[in-house]
Design a protein around this motif. Structure first.
Motif, PDB file in Angstrom:
ATOM      1  N   GLU A 205      50.128  -7.839  -2.869  1.00 51.77           N
ATOM      2  CA  GLU A 205      49.269  -6.965  -3.682  1.00 51.77           C
ATOM      3  C   GLU A 205      48.376  -6.134  -2.779  1.00 51.77           C
ATOM      4  OE1 GLU A 205      47.878  -7.785  -7.347  1.00 51.77           O
ATOM      5  OE2 GLU A 205      49.048  -9.609  -7.728  1.00 51.77           O
TER       6      GLU A 205
ATOM      7  N   ASP B 273      65.081  -2.421   0.301  1.00 56.23           N
ATOM      8  CA  ASP B 273      63.785  -2.644  -0.343  1.00 56.23           C
ATOM      9  C   ASP B 273      62.669  -2.843   0.682  1.00 56.23           C
ATOM     10  OD1 ASP B 273      64.595  -2.418  -3.024  1.00 56.23           O
ATOM     11  OD2 ASP B 273      65.464  -4.431  -2.939  1.00 56.23           O
TER      12      ASP B 273
ATOM     13  N   GLU C  76      62.310  -4.970   3.200  1.00 57.99           N
ATOM     14  CA  GLU C  76      62.030  -6.240   3.868  1.00 57.99           C
ATOM     15  C   GLU C  76      62.718  -6.233   5.230  1.00 57.99           C
ATOM     16  OE1 GLU C  76      63.623  -6.441   0.750  1.00 57.99           O
ATOM     17  OE2 GLU C  76      61.930  -7.035  -0.547  1.00 57.99           O
TER      18      GLU C  76
ATOM     19  N   VAL D 159      55.082 -12.205  -3.467  1.00 54.85           N
ATOM     20  CA  VAL D 159      54.404 -11.055  -4.068  1.00 54.85           C
ATOM     21  C   VAL D 159      53.370 -10.555  -3.080  1.00 54.85           C
ATOM     22  CG1 VAL D 159      52.942 -10.255  -5.977  1.00 54.85           C
ATOM     23  CG2 VAL D 159      54.717 -11.961  -6.406  1.00 54.85           C
TER      24      VAL D 159
ATOM     25  N   ALA E   5      56.804   0.083   4.774  1.00 55.11           N
ATOM     26  CA  ALA E   5      56.399  -0.506   3.495  1.00 55.11           C
ATOM     27  C   ALA E   5      54.896  -0.761   3.454  1.00 55.11           C
ATOM     28  CB  ALA E   5      57.162  -1.798   3.241  1.00 55.11           C
TER      29      ALA E   5
ATOM     30  N   GLU F 186      51.216 -13.757  -2.333  1.00 59.92           N
ATOM     31  CA  GLU F 186      51.650 -15.014  -2.955  1.00 59.92           C
ATOM     32  C   GLU F 186      52.943 -15.431  -2.288  1.00 59.92           C
ATOM     33  OE1 GLU F 186      51.151 -15.669  -7.334  1.00 59.92           O
ATOM     34  OE2 GLU F 186      53.328 -15.811  -7.223  1.00 59.92           O
TER      35      GLU F 186
ATOM     36  N   ALA G 277      50.780  -4.415  -7.430  1.00 63.78           N
ATOM     37  CA  ALA G 277      51.533  -5.582  -6.982  1.00 63.78           C
ATOM     38  C   ALA G 277      52.979  -5.194  -6.747  1.00 63.78           C
ATOM     39  CB  ALA G 277      51.463  -6.675  -8.039  1.00 63.78           C
ATOM     40  N   SER G 278      53.594  -5.765  -5.714  1.00 61.73           N
ATOM     41  CA  SER G 278      55.009  -5.534  -5.444  1.00 61.73           C
ATOM     42  C   SER G 278      55.687  -6.859  -5.174  1.00 61.73           C
ATOM     43  CB  SER G 278      55.190  -4.620  -4.231  1.00 61.73           C
ATOM     44  OG  SER G 278      54.575  -3.377  -4.462  1.00 61.73           O
ATOM     45  N   ASP G 279      56.949  -6.949  -5.589  1.00 58.03           N
ATOM     46  CA  ASP G 279      57.741  -8.146  -5.335  1.00 58.03           C
ATOM     47  C   ASP G 279      58.453  -8.023  -4.001  1.00 58.03           C
ATOM     48  OD1 ASP G 279      57.152  -9.460  -7.740  1.00 58.03           O
ATOM     49  OD2 ASP G 279      58.661  -8.303  -8.818  1.00 58.03           O
ATOM     50  N   ILE G 280      58.552  -9.144  -3.308  1.00 61.13           N
ATOM     51  CA  ILE G 280      59.304  -9.217  -2.060  1.00 61.13           C
ATOM     52  C   ILE G 280      60.567 -10.025  -2.347  1.00 61.13           C
ATOM     53  CG2 ILE G 280      59.255  -9.985   0.351  1.00 61.13           C
ATOM     54  CD1 ILE G 280      57.118  -7.891  -0.359  1.00 61.13           C
ATOM     55  N   TYR G 281      61.723  -9.481  -1.919  1.00 64.22           N
ATOM     56  CA  TYR G 281      62.999 -10.124  -2.208  1.00 64.22           C
ATOM     57  C   TYR G 281      63.571 -10.782  -0.958  1.00 64.22           C
ATOM     58  CZ  TYR G 281      62.433  -7.319  -6.343  1.00 64.22           C
ATOM     59  OH  TYR G 281      61.911  -6.769  -7.484  1.00 64.22           O
TER      60      TYR G 281
END
Lengths: 389, 126
Positions: B58, B9, B11, B56, B29, B40, B63-67
């Protein structure tokens, strides 16, 4: 890192580039497609077309360049249509609430196709060219719009869809400097008027209008000379190519509606705060689809209204974000939202209950489960700078 | 500088001090996202499982989530990103780090890609 789940609606509008490589064979290309690729654009699907979302400069730089100098946009995906004959204005008035009879020759006006319930089928620009009307409609709606006109008024006016023409928009405070060089006839032209003249030696017609809140032109050019025109405009030091990403942030800051997001068949022109586009005569006479509901809302006020909303923090609230009142009850939904580069912060618009539509009203925006403070504000977020002469 | 490991993903994670690791997003990315305008960050002390939503990011577009690349607890966040989210674009694997996580199971590092494997993975994504 993956697209946030609650942002899927937004991703459809400007899909992430990693999805764009899954080439859709049905995607159409504008005549400027190869030029966009040559200029290093990232291409994404929009309105059925493979369009540039940004160039190497990036959305922020493109947005800021348009506000500071001049930007060139390919809007050839939009539909250009001519209605011919002496009955064209009266015929079109049966489909739109705009005052087309009062539209003077050489003048351009904004209106919308409405349905029987007063909902909006599409929004469009209409120019009186003397013996004909020239229309510009949205890419995603153009086939339906043309079918609608052919079926409803095709017997009263000859309808030509100009697939052989491209459309370029030149926008920004220095657009006039560039146009003065390329098309001297444009110098004295006022906002929302039309001219037929050569641009860079190419026969064109153009309106002084746009979708950024800035001074500028939309230039209709024969498709086979569109690349030549784009290169001639880009050769001016003031001009840079601008993608759909910045086009969206520019129009959002200008408070302008995006069809399919801020307006659609479920919103009326009155709810959408577009009542300014309906003249006294049309309000009095009606005679357009949905007139009963629209006139009722004009008289009594709509149940909900499109407003500008300014989040107090830094977090953008995107399309689909729930709007709540002080008690936490849902009072509306964000229809467009994001980061406003010229505002230097988040901005959005959405529909709220009419009682909460006054500027200054405190609201909450539910972003990722948290209620963020925001307030209703007048639009535009960034002042319009149209040339009114 | 310690070696970076990557997730599918996009990260990255770097062992900075024992089992405490910096986490961020890759240069690839940030290029895909475009201009980052808001980040965030998680709360310090929060426990996150591997693959759990941690932050998160943006861009102007979306917006994209970070895991979390590994399981653990958040021990620090990069407050500089609040005032200057563009650091994610200008220095994604340096000043643009998001948070530090104290890994609870270092065996999870085996599942991550090294730079060469990640570069090949990005290439294979077209």
């Amino acid at each position: 890192m993956r697209p946030a789940d609650d942002r899927r609606a937004d991703m459809r509008r400007t899909r992430p580039v990693e999805c764009a490589s899954l080439a859709d064979p049905d995607l159409k290309k504008t005549v400027l497609h190869a030029l966009h690729v040559e200029l290093g654009a990232k291409m994404v699907p929009f309105g059925g077309y493979d369009m540039p979302v940004q160039y190497p400069a990036g959305i922020l730089a493109e947005h800021n360049h348009t506000r500071a100098a001049a930007g060139l946009f390919d809007v050839s995906h939009m539909g250009q249509v001519t209605l011919h004959g002496p009955d064209a204005a009266d015929a079109l008035e049966t489909l739109v609430p705009g005052d087309i009879r009062a539209l003077k020759e050489g003048a351009t006006r904004y209106s919308m196709f409405t349905n029987a319930e007063g909902g909006i089928l599409d929004d469009l620009m209409i120019t009186n060219r003397g013996d004909r009307l020239f229309l510009v409609v949205n890419a995603g709606c153009k086939e339906a719009d043309i079918a609608h006109m052919r079926s409803a008024i095709g017997g009263r006016t000859k309808i030509d869809y100009h697939e052989d023409r491209a459309l370029l928009a030149l926008q920004g405070p220095q657009a006039a400097t560039v146009m003065a060089r390329l098309a001297p006839a444009s110098v004295a032209q006022k906002f929302m008027t039309f001219r037929t003249a050569d641009v860079a030696g190419i026969p064109c017609y153009f309106t002084r209008s746009g979708y950024t809140g800035e001074d500028g032109w939309e230039i209709s050019v024969p498709a086979d000379r569109a690349v030549e025109l784009a290169r001639a405009i880009l050769a001016n030091p003031e001009v840079k190519p601008i993608g759909l990403g910045a086009r969206d942030s520019l129009r959002l800051e200008a408070g302008l509606c995006l069809y399919g997001h801020d307006i659609d068949t479920t919103t009326t022109p009155i709810e959408a705060d577009l009542q300014w586009s309906i003249s006294k005569r049309r309000r009095a006479e009606g005679g357009f689809p949905g007139a009963a509901r629209i006139r009722k809302e004009l008289a009594e006020g709509p149940a909900r209204k499109r407003v500008g909303i300014l989040p107090e923090g830094r977090a953008p609230a995107r399309e689909g974000t729930e709007i709540v009142d002080a008690s936490g009850a849902k009072v509306g939904t964000v229809t467009s939202g994001g980061f406003g580069p010229s505002v230097n912060g988040p901005v959005c618009m959405g529909y709220v209950q009419a009682a909460l539509a006054s500027p200054g009203t405190s609201l909450g925006l539910v972003v990722r489960g948290k209620t963020l403070p925001a307030r209703v504000v007048g639009m535009p977020f960034t002042p319009h700078r149209y040339f009114r002469g | 500088m310690a070696e970076l490991r990557f997730t599918k993903d996009h990260e990255w994670i770097r062992v900075a001090d024992g089992d405490t690791c910096e986490v961020g997003i890759s240069d690839f990315a940030q290029g895909q996202l475009g201009d980052v305008v808001f980040v965030e960050l998680p709360e310090v002390g929060k426990t996150i499982a591997k693959g759990g939503q941690a932050a998160v990011v943006e861009s102007v577009k979306a917006a994209s989530d970070i895991y979390a690349p590994v399981s653990g607890s958040v021990v620090a966040v990069n407050d500089a990103l609040t005032g200057e989210p563009g650091l994610v674009n200008t220095d994604p694997t340096g000043k643009g780090w998001f948070f530090k996580i104290k890994a609870s199971n270092t065996a999870e590092f085996q599942d991550l890609m090294d730079q060469a494997a990640y570069d090949a993975f990005v290439k294979s994504q077209g």
